[in-house]
Write a protein that holds these residues in place. Structure first.
Motif, PDB file in Angstrom:
ATOM      1  N   ALA A 214     137.084  26.280 -33.087  1.00 21.72           N
ATOM      2  CA  ALA A 214     137.840  25.355 -33.947  1.00 21.72           C
ATOM      3  C   ALA A 214     138.842  24.546 -33.141  1.00 21.72           C
ATOM      4  O   ALA A 214     139.090  23.369 -33.441  1.00 21.72           O
TER       5      ALA A 214
ATOM      6  N   ALA B 200     136.091  30.316 -45.914  1.00 20.11           N
ATOM      7  CA  ALA B 200     136.126  30.453 -44.456  1.00 20.11           C
ATOM      8  C   ALA B 200     136.689  29.210 -43.782  1.00 20.11           C
ATOM      9  O   ALA B 200     137.267  29.292 -42.698  1.00 20.11           O
ATOM     10  N   TYR B 201     136.551  28.036 -44.401  1.00 18.73           N
ATOM     11  CA  TYR B 201     137.001  26.782 -43.806  1.00 18.73           C
ATOM     12  C   TYR B 201     138.285  26.256 -44.441  1.00 18.73           C
ATOM     13  O   TYR B 201     138.802  25.233 -43.986  1.00 18.73           O
ATOM     14  N   LYS B 202     138.774  26.927 -45.448  1.00 17.34           N
ATOM     15  CA  LYS B 202     139.983  26.459 -46.126  1.00 17.34           C
ATOM     16  C   LYS B 202     141.201  26.403 -45.217  1.00 17.34           C
ATOM     17  O   LYS B 202     141.975  25.445 -45.285  1.00 17.34           O
TER      18      LYS B 202
ATOM     19  N   TYR C 234     141.429  25.581 -42.172  1.00 17.49           N
ATOM     20  CA  TYR C 234     141.345  24.463 -41.245  1.00 17.49           C
ATOM     21  C   TYR C 234     141.577  23.111 -41.930  1.00 17.49           C
ATOM     22  O   TYR C 234     141.633  22.088 -41.241  1.00 17.49           O
ATOM     23  N   PHE C 235     141.686  23.105 -43.228  1.00 12.62           N
ATOM     24  CA  PHE C 235     141.982  21.876 -43.957  1.00 12.62           C
ATOM     25  C   PHE C 235     143.347  21.952 -44.654  1.00 12.62           C
ATOM     26  O   PHE C 235     143.684  21.066 -45.426  1.00 12.62           O
TER      27      PHE C 235
ATOM     28  N   VAL D  74     130.531  32.693 -43.243  1.00 11.82           N
ATOM     29  CA  VAL D  74     130.416  31.348 -42.690  1.00 11.82           C
ATOM     30  C   VAL D  74     129.947  30.357 -43.751  1.00 11.82           C
ATOM     31  O   VAL D  74     130.280  29.173 -43.707  1.00 11.82           O
TER      32      VAL D  74
ATOM     33  N   CYS E  91     138.905  20.465 -32.904  1.00  8.24           N
ATOM     34  CA  CYS E  91     140.144  19.737 -33.188  1.00  8.24           C
ATOM     35  C   CYS E  91     140.503  18.798 -32.047  1.00  8.24           C
ATOM     36  O   CYS E  91     140.876  17.639 -32.263  1.00  8.24           O
TER      37      CYS E  91
ATOM     38  N   ASP F 146     143.093  22.210 -36.922  1.00 16.77           N
ATOM     39  CA  ASP F 146     142.569  21.715 -38.192  1.00 16.77           C
ATOM     40  C   ASP F 146     141.298  20.920 -37.954  1.00 16.77           C
ATOM     41  O   ASP F 146     141.053  20.407 -36.861  1.00 16.77           O
ATOM     42  N   LEU F 147     140.496  20.827 -38.996  1.00 22.13           N
ATOM     43  CA  LEU F 147     139.278  20.024 -38.991  1.00 22.13           C
ATOM     44  C   LEU F 147     139.391  18.815 -39.926  1.00 22.13           C
ATOM     45  O   LEU F 147     138.479  17.990 -39.971  1.00 22.13           O
ATOM     46  N   TYR F 148     140.497  18.747 -40.642  1.00 16.95           N
ATOM     47  CA  TYR F 148     140.704  17.634 -41.579  1.00 16.95           C
ATOM     48  C   TYR F 148     140.850  16.317 -40.824  1.00 16.95           C
ATOM     49  O   TYR F 148     140.188  15.320 -41.144  1.00 16.95           O
TER      50      TYR F 148
END
Length: 281
Positions: free
Chosen positions: A196, A87-89, A91-92, A82, A200, A123-125
């Motif tokens: 996630a 781990a967050y790649k 989602y962007f 985390v 989003c 996504d989180l972007y």
């Protein structure tokens, strides 16, 4: 002259003398007795450097150590993952066309197909930049309108930094806390949803407030209430309809949960109207 004092002595008469070598050589055969030593089969490392051999102890063994490819993976496994960027790649990892399509879906709240389209790749972007843009638009619009009002009245104008900090705390906190609480509630009702996916959904639901906030620069309070109300209904409908089918399929109390989601999103629009859409001089 001195050679005459010595007498020649025959070698065969002197005891302990070394006998002369015979001119005719004789072949001597040497026989070895059977050895009792144990024999070992040849190892399978013929033609290769055995593992036992290595560089001296005082040599630099940095090149002799094998590189462990799974060292990073083993360290980043479990809960430690985390705190890693990898781990967050995913989602962007979105294109501009993907973000624009999802923004269009958020402006069409009655379709209710946003969750189906983003189920495999939330996504989180987009949510991050939508919240950030909304914060700076609110600060910019409020600052610009109050500046013009003070200039028209020949009054001294001062910038209110609290507008940025307050709006940042409200919007970032809402997008983080509300989906997290909803994640726990849906899991309690045995209709779990991806965290996630909820981030989003709620992030894109705030995009409609950006054009509404720009229109709030018009100095008519009734018009501002109408704009805030329309934006709130669109945002609340977008969230409620996208979660309705998912909650309805697994919980008998789906109507109560969906109604609570709708009213909470509508309450956010009222708070934004009172503190961001209302520009006072």
């Amino acid at each position: 002259m001195m050679s005459s004092n010595y007498t020649s002595v025959g070698s065969h008469n002197v005891s302990g003398s070394v006998p002369a070598v015979s001119d005719s050589p004789k072949h001597v055969s040497v026989k070895f007795s059977d050895s009792s030593l144990q024999t070992f089969p040849p190892s399978g490392t013929q033609g290769k450097i055995s593992k036992a051999s290595g560089p001296p102890r005082d040599a630099d063994d940095s090149f002799s150590k094998p590189i462990s490819e799974s060292s990073d993976e083993s360290q980043s496994s479990g809960w430690f993952r985390v705190f890693t960027v990898g781990a967050y790649k995913p989602y962007f990892d979105v294109d501009t066309s993907d973000v624009l399509d999802r923004i269009k879906d958020s402006l069409l709240p009655f379709s209710g197909s946003f969750n189906e389209k983003t189920y495999d790749h939330p996504d989180l972007y987009g949510p991050f930049w939508i919240c950030t843009t909304l914060i700076f638009v609110a600060a910019a619009i409020g600052t610009f309108v109050t500046y013009l009002a003070h200039e028209g009245n020949d009054e001294e104008w001062e910038y209110d930094i609290n507008l940025v900090t307050w709006s940042a705390g409200l919007l970032y906190g809402y997008v983080l806390v509300v989906p997290l609480c909803l994640f726990v509630i849906l899991k309690y009702f045995s209709v779990p949803s991806g965290l996630a996916q909820l981030f989003c959904l709620y992030g894109y639901s705030l995009f409609v407030f950006i054009p509404a906030l720009c229109l709030s620069a018009i100095p008519l309070d009734v018009f501002r209430w109408v704009i805030a109300g329309v934006a709130g209904v669109m945002s609340a409908t977008f969230v409620a309809l996208n979660l309705r089918n998912h909650i309805k399929s697994g919980s008998e109390s789906w109507l109560l949960v969906v109604t609570g989601i709708f009213l909470l999103q509508l309450a956010l629009s009222i708070v934004l109207k009172l503190y961001l859409f209302t520009i006072t001089v």
